[in-house]
Design a protein around this motif. Structure first.
Motif, PDB file in Angstrom:
ATOM      1  N   LYS A  36       0.833  -1.210   0.000  1.00 45.88           N
ATOM      2  CA  LYS A  36       0.000   0.000   0.000  1.00 45.88           C
ATOM      3  C   LYS A  36       0.863   1.253   0.000  1.00 45.88           C
ATOM      4  O   LYS A  36       0.568   2.230  -0.692  1.00 45.88           O
ATOM      5  N   ALA A  37       1.931   1.249   0.784  1.00 50.56           N
ATOM      6  CA  ALA A  37       2.832   2.408   0.845  1.00 50.56           C
ATOM      7  C   ALA A  37       3.514   2.625  -0.497  1.00 50.56           C
ATOM      8  O   ALA A  37       3.685   3.772  -0.945  1.00 50.56           O
ATOM      9  N   LYS A  42       3.847   5.833  -5.606  1.00 51.35           N
ATOM     10  CA  LYS A  42       3.781   5.901  -7.066  1.00 51.35           C
ATOM     11  C   LYS A  42       2.845   7.015  -7.530  1.00 51.35           C
ATOM     12  O   LYS A  42       3.116   7.695  -8.503  1.00 51.35           O
ATOM     13  N   LYS A  43       1.741   7.176  -6.830  1.00 50.29           N
ATOM     14  CA  LYS A  43       0.703   8.111  -7.264  1.00 50.29           C
ATOM     15  C   LYS A  43       0.999   9.560  -6.917  1.00 50.29           C
ATOM     16  O   LYS A  43       0.413  10.461  -7.487  1.00 50.29           O
TER      17      LYS A  43
END
Length: 135
Positions: A36-37, A42-43
């Motif tokens: 998740k991290a 990335k986003k």
């Protein structure tokens, strides 16, 4: 209970009156939180400062290329530092450099561009910083 299920007992909040613990697979939990991290990283978009350099004796086509590059950087969400370099005796003609940088600034009047740092002479350069966003 954790040993019976072949899982781990993980303390979630140790500073509460009765400490809160969960029974779960620690390796799987750690893997999912790291995943998740990584996705969140990335986003996210970091704002960079891109630099456009020119001289006050610039040709029309070269000026248009610098203008197009600055617009591309701003549309990508980056800040643009416009630098007009002055060398030697060109320092006597700093008013021509200011005219050029004001012309460059006028090209962005209709766009949604914010002038973060107004044009000013810094040493042997005339510098201005543009940022995407509202005025």
């Amino acid at each position: 209970m954790a040993r019976e299920r072949d899982l781990d007992l993980v303390v979630v909040s140790a500073n509460q009156a009765p400490p809160v613990a969960k029974i779960l697979d620690w390796g799987k939990y750690k893997y999912e939180t790291e995943k998740k991290a990584k996705e969140a990283k990335k986003k996210q978009h970091t704002v960079d400062i891109k630099e456009v350099k020119m001289r006050y004796k610039i040709d029309v086509h070269d000026y248009e290329v610098r203008l197009k590059a600055a617009k591309k950087f701003l549309s990508a969400g980056n800040k643009v530092k416009v630098v007009i370099m002055l060398r030697g005796r060109e320092m006597q003609h700093s008013h021509l450099a200011m005219d050029l940088i004001n012309k460059f600034q006028a090209e962005f009047e209709q766009d949604n561009i914010f002038i973060e740092k107004k044009p000013q002479v810094e040493g042997r350069n005339v510098v201005m910083v543009l940022a995407p966003g509202s005025k």
